[in-house]
Design a protein around this motif. Structure first.
Motif: not given
Length: 396
Positions: A4-8, A38-46, A69-76
């Motif tokens: 699962v690729l979580t996008l949030s 699970v890997q997470v893509v958590a974009p940051i708007g600037v 992050w808590h054992g999960i790969q998170v991209w920001r």
């Protein structure tokens, strides 16, 4: 194995640990299941320089582009937002940043499904990315992502098109599902997926001792939520001000702080009402456990996590009919649903103070909202989308 690729865009980070905390908790629950990666893509708007260096954004600049992050790969990844444009260009800016990033991720993590956890700009971007990479897409509606972005002129069409194109949709409540259908989304595509609550942390505690730790002893009302007009804190302030000897603590921060400080000063009850600012989520159980009532006069909600956490602490709630309130307050032990009016809030609060329900009965209203049920439901749903997606690919 389900990948699962979580996008949030709504996800905790070191500069905002309370931001998207429930998306983070849901993601952890899913990732802990045996057959899931699970890997997470958590974009940051600037915004562009120099606005991007204003205090509101500056704390996000040092955040790592990638972390565990808590054992999960998170991209920001950062993407450019343009203030004053009503969000009109958010999706295109996000896509420009995410297409190459997801291509890089997919080389080592061939994700089966994209799980967008906030409807805008995540949802429309996820639809375009799903088509590009040939995977199914789910979008979850939580509250303001539908009630604001789904009705704002600059973004409403993007929200609706994403909802109509998604392989599956999630709603945090039946009321949210009805709102999505009213916008024009397909009823058969929408599944209700309730939040969870940590029933080990949010428990009834010694109320008198908890009040003493806060420097209080009499009746206590607590309100949780950002200091923004939609949360209606002014209504609760006026309600409590009319109840002699009753104190109010409001946990949250936001642009309405000055307005609410003035409201407190006008109320004549400044000695009984305090704005606490941001309270770490890990400390909220003590605040809710000290309260006799939690009151929140929201104009709109999906299904407020604060409602469920309060009930788990054995603290009844007084809320408006916003969102899924009726799905939570389905007995007198859970609290009261009242109009957005200070007199109605004062009357309901006074009633609960005079005749409080048994704390065990109040807690029972929250016990169906477990993270285990949340994780299991999300897994079954996403696995089904992935299977259907593979079947379409094999036919194509």
């Amino acid at each position: 194995m389900l990948r699962v690729l979580t996008l949030s865009t709504l996800f905790p980070d070191a500069s905002r640990p309370n931001f998207g905390v429930f998306v983070g908790r849901q993601t952890l629950g899913l990732a802990r299941l045996a057959d899931v990666d699970v890997q997470v893509v958590a974009p940051i708007g600037v915004p562009p320089w120099p606005l991007g260096h204003l205090p509101h954004y500056a704390a996000r600049l040092p955040l790592p582009d990638r972390e565990t992050w808590h054992g999960i790969q998170v991209w920001r990844p950062r993407f450019t937002i343009l203030p004053g444009t009503g969000g009109r260009f958010h999706v295109n800016a996000l896509l420009r940043r995410l297409r190459p990033l997801l291509a890089e991720i997919k080389r080592d993590f061939p994700f089966d499904v994209i799980d967008a956890e906030f409807f805008f700009p995540d949802g429309p971007a996820a639809i375009a990315l799903g088509r590009h990479f040939g995977v199914p897409v789910s979008i979850k509606a939580r509250g303001a992502d539908i009630h604001h972005w789904g009705k704002t002129t600059a973004t409403a069409r993007q929200v609706l098109r994403a909802g109509q194109a998604a392989d599956g949709l999630l709603a945090v409540s039946q009321a949210m599902r009805a709102d999505m259908i009213a916008l024009g989304m397909r009823a058969e595509a929408i599944r209700v997926h309730h939040t969870g609550v940590d029933l080990d942390r949010f428990v009834p505690i010694d109320r008198a001792a908890a009040k003493m730790a806060l420097g209080l002893s009499g009746p206590l009302i607590v309100s949780l939520g950002a200091l923004i007009p939609r949360k209606g804190h002014d209504v609760v302030i006026r309600a409590v001000a009319s109840l002699p000897g009753v104190s109010l603590l409001i946990a949250g921060e936001g642009p309405d702080r000055t307005v609410l400080e003035a409201e407190i000063a006008r109320s004549g009850a400044a000695g009984r009402i305090r704005l606490l600012g941001t309270v770490p989520h890990g400390d909220l159980h003590r605040l809710l456990g000290a309260a006799d009532v939690m009151a929140l006069s929201s104009a709109s909600e999906g299904l407020a996590n604060a409602w469920v956490e309060s009930l788990a602490c054995g603290t009844p709630i007084v809320v408006t009919a916003a969102g899924g309130a009726a799905e939570i307050v389905d007995s007198s032990s859970a609290g009261r649903i009242v109009p957005v009016e200070s007199g109605a809030f004062a009357s309901a609060i006074a009633s609960l103070l005079a005749d409080p329900p048994p704390r065990a009965a109040t807690r029972a209203a929250a016990e169906r909202f477990t993270w285990e049920a949340n994780s299991a439901g999300l897994y079954d749903y996403l696995a089904g989308l992935a299977v259907a997606g593979r079947a379409r690919q094999s036919k194509g």
